[in-house]
Enzyme design. Structure first.
Site, PDB file in Angstrom:
ATOM      1  N   CYS A 187      58.364  47.405  35.720  1.00 57.97           N
ATOM      2  CA  CYS A 187      58.118  46.111  36.242  1.00 57.97           C
ATOM      3  C   CYS A 187      59.234  45.392  37.165  1.00 57.97           C
ATOM      4  O   CYS A 187      59.038  45.042  38.150  1.00 57.97           O
ATOM      5  CB  CYS A 187      57.694  45.013  35.225  1.00 57.97           C
ATOM      6  SG  CYS A 187      56.111  45.459  34.310  1.00 57.97           S
ATOM      7  N   CYS A 227      61.518  45.126  31.013  1.00 55.10           N
ATOM      8  CA  CYS A 227      60.465  46.343  31.460  1.00 55.10           C
ATOM      9  C   CYS A 227      61.330  46.793  32.681  1.00 55.10           C
ATOM     10  O   CYS A 227      60.965  46.269  33.903  1.00 55.10           O
ATOM     11  CB  CYS A 227      58.988  45.631  31.668  1.00 55.10           C
ATOM     12  SG  CYS A 227      58.240  47.029  32.271  1.00 55.10           S
TER      13      CYS A 227
END
Length: 180
Positions: free
Chosen positions: A134, A131
């Site tokens: 993130c 991700c």
């Protein structure tokens, strides 16, 4: 020792992974809590029962009970957040980033350990789960808290090696002849 058990289980073609697993767990500049929380949270993120069992045992020898629970919490919360934030980013419509997630994430605010350590574990799990949003968010938090790029890189290296160990051992298990 559980790292040694995993190293012994790795096949010859994974010699680099074997050597890297030994190196990242024995020559780290991270604190013991940062290192073993990263190891444990990343092992959990791989989903490999073998890797989880072996590394959890050793992590348990190196972490307080609170840090062990916090590392598990990092893997759990990021399993949710990585899917949500990766998906809203990949859709390509920035409007989604302005909408409230409406997902409970209170553990991030009160993880039970030093916030920088928890954020580092979240960053490492985000590397395993792929991700980008993130990764960017947690990298900024740990850098703002004073961790160097070299320590961030070290946590990512741990994530990569734990993931490679899990992928290799799971593949070998799948290729093994079925026993009747």
């Amino acid at each position: 020792m559980s790292v040694d058990t995993l190293k012994d289980a790795l096949p010859g073609y994974a010699k680099d992974t074997k050597l890297n697993l030994g190196s990242v767990t024995s020559t780290s500049q991270l604190t013991d809590q940062q290192l073993w929380g990263t190891v444990l949270s990343c092992a959990l993120a791989t989903g490999s029962a073998t890797v989880i069992r072996e590394l959890a045992e050793e992590a348990g020898d190196n972490l307080s009970a609170e840090a062990f629970e916090a590392a598990k919490a990092a893997a759990s919360i990021m399993a949710m957040n990585n899917v949500y934030y990766r998906a809203t980013h990949l859709i390509g419509d920035e409007t989604y980033s302005t909408l409230p997630a409406k997902l409970r994430m209170s553990i991030i605010g009160r993880p039970g350990v030093e916030k920088v350590d928890f954020e580092l574990w979240c960053l490492a799990v985000s590397a395993v789960n792929g991700c980008g949003r993130c990764l960017e968010s947690h990298e900024k938090v740990v850098r703002d808290a004073g961790l160097s790029r070299e320590l961030v890189q070290e946590a990512i290296r741990v994530a990569a090696v734990v993931n490679a160990t899990a992928a290799t051992l799971e593949a070998e298990a799948a290729l093994a002849p079925a026993t009747v």
